[in-house]
Design an enzyme around this catalytic site. Structure first.
Site, PDB file in Angstrom:
ATOM      1  N   PHE A 160       7.531   2.696   7.929  1.00 61.54           N
ATOM      2  CA  PHE A 160       8.717   1.984   7.449  1.00 61.54           C
ATOM      3  C   PHE A 160       8.986   0.761   8.321  1.00 61.54           C
ATOM      4  CE2 PHE A 160      10.077   5.255  10.430  1.00 61.54           C
ATOM      5  CZ  PHE A 160      11.074   4.670  11.199  1.00 61.54           C
TER       6      PHE A 160
ATOM      7  N   SER B  20      14.036  -1.230   5.238  1.00 56.78           N
ATOM      8  CA  SER B  20      13.820  -1.870   3.937  1.00 56.78           C
ATOM      9  C   SER B  20      12.707  -1.175   3.158  1.00 56.78           C
ATOM     10  CB  SER B  20      13.501  -3.350   4.118  1.00 56.78           C
ATOM     11  OG  SER B  20      12.382  -3.540   4.965  1.00 56.78           O
ATOM     12  N   HIS B  21      11.527  -1.034   3.750  1.00 60.92           N
ATOM     13  CA  HIS B  21      10.383  -0.409   3.082  1.00 60.92           C
ATOM     14  C   HIS B  21      10.068   0.906   3.785  1.00 60.92           C
ATOM     15  CE1 HIS B  21      10.163  -4.610   2.038  1.00 60.92           C
ATOM     16  NE2 HIS B  21       9.181  -4.409   1.191  1.00 60.92           N
ATOM     17  N   ASN B  22       9.753   1.927   2.993  1.00 51.97           N
ATOM     18  CA  ASN B  22       9.411   3.224   3.570  1.00 51.97           C
ATOM     19  C   ASN B  22       8.419   3.925   2.647  1.00 51.97           C
ATOM     20  OD1 ASN B  22       9.321   5.586   5.007  1.00 51.97           O
ATOM     21  ND2 ASN B  22      11.402   6.245   4.523  1.00 51.97           N
TER      22      ASN B  22
END
Length: 344
Positions: free
Chosen positions: A109, A96-98
């Site tokens: 991440f 999802s987040h990186n």
């Protein structure tokens, strides 16, 4: 410079980040609560989405309650190879987040994997494909705080309501109808009247909007869904500085020291994560959002003074590679595993 919002936009932004009451037409209920005409509400939300202030409006699920495992992962990758490594990582459906951050472990991440699969296997495959020299799987050992609202205008920051902790059979998704409800509720809510009916029509499925809303409220009560709300693009909402901080703290004083961080209204996420002796010894992770670099530095300094902790890391985002919502119960996970996990 802070963005300028009208009073109506401030009202909407401060309310829509909190848990929205679900009904067959959530926007109609929200408009009535705020004393707005529904057409005015929809027009303002469309404007805020077009300006990239509102990132999306959807359910925020607990991966654990859905049977998925999730973790923060950090890779040590040669700097000149970071962008290519990020491309490989971003192709995983559970990322999802990186972010690129200023540290030896430079790519950070979040990774989610389906039931019956191990985070370590997925992370190991990604590490080999990226040529990572080292990597850490920093599991969430305890969650202290998550989802503070980003106050807009003169509003005061407030904590998002924490859902009940999942546990027991009733606190997992039951049957095909609930799986279908997850796939619909995790989708960005169309900015139209009767949006749940539109969601079902776009997916080509049949689910009564009232039943979908009722199922969503049940998910909240059971700790499966944390909340149904808007997520803002913090830079465009006036929060132009942020940092992930990691603190080394004596185990015997954890409860006392964590309370210092829990009280800080600028901390949106607070976790204790895995320690790797000799490799990573800063288990308390605090994500801080501020309106300027000066304010950010002041907040971190105040936390250090009040806690008495002087061994900490400030991991600022140098580049955002990805920020999206994981889409659960989709075939993408099986396709990725079939391609890359065979023989692991």
């Amino acid at each position: 410079m802070s963005p300028h919002f009208t009073r109506t936009q401030e009202l909407i932004l401060n309310r829509i980040q909190r848990d929205m009451p679900l009904s067959a037409d959530p926007y109609a209920g929200l408009a009535a609560e705020l004393g707005l005409d529904i057409d005015e509400l929809l027009a303002e939300i469309r404007t805020l989405k077009s300006a990239n202030v509102i990132r999306r409006i959807s359910a925020i699920f607990s991966a654990q309650a859905l049977g998925y495992s999730s973790s923060l992962v950090a890779f040590c990758v040669p700097g000149e190879e970071a962008d290519e490594a990020a491309r490989i990582i971003n192709a995983h459906p559970g990322v999802s987040h990186n972010y690129l951050r200023g540290h030896r472990y430079n790519i950070w991440f979040t990774l989610a994997v389906p039931p019956g699969q191990a985070i370590e296997d997925h992370a190991g495959v990604l590490a080999r494909r990226c040529g990572a020299r080292d990597f850490l799987v920093l599991k969430n050992e305890e969650m202290f705080k998550i989802g503070v609202m980003l106050a807009v205008g003169d509003a005061e920051p407030e904590d998002a309501p924490l859902a009940a902790r999942p546990g027991g059979a009733k606190n997992t998704v039951q049957g095909e109808d609930e799986v279908l409800a997850v796939t619909l509720l995790q989708t960005d809510l169309p900015v139209v009247k009767n949006p749940f009916a539109r969601l079902a029509a776009e997916r080509g499925v049949v689910m009564d909007p009232g039943l979908l809303a009722q199922t969503g409220e049940s998910f909240k009560e059971r700790g499966i869904m944390r909340r149904y709300a808007a997520v803002l693009r913090h830079q465009n909402a006036g929060y132009r500085a942020n940092a992930m901080t990691a603190w080394k703290l004596p185990v015997a004083r954890e409860a006392e020291l964590v309370s210092v961080f829990e009280k800080c209204p600028h901390i949106t996420h607070l976790y204790r994560r895995t320690v790797f002796p000799g490799r990573w010894e800063h288990p308390l992770f605090a994500m801080i959002h501020a309106k300027s670099d000066g304010e950010l530095e002041g907040i971190i300094g105040a936390l250090a003074r009040e806690s008495g902790l002087d061994d900490y890391l400030v991991l600022k985002s140098l580049k955002e590679y990805q920020k999206r919502r994981v889409m659960y119960f989709t075939p993408d996970f099986g396709k990725w595993a079939e391609k890359y996990l065979s023989g692991v």
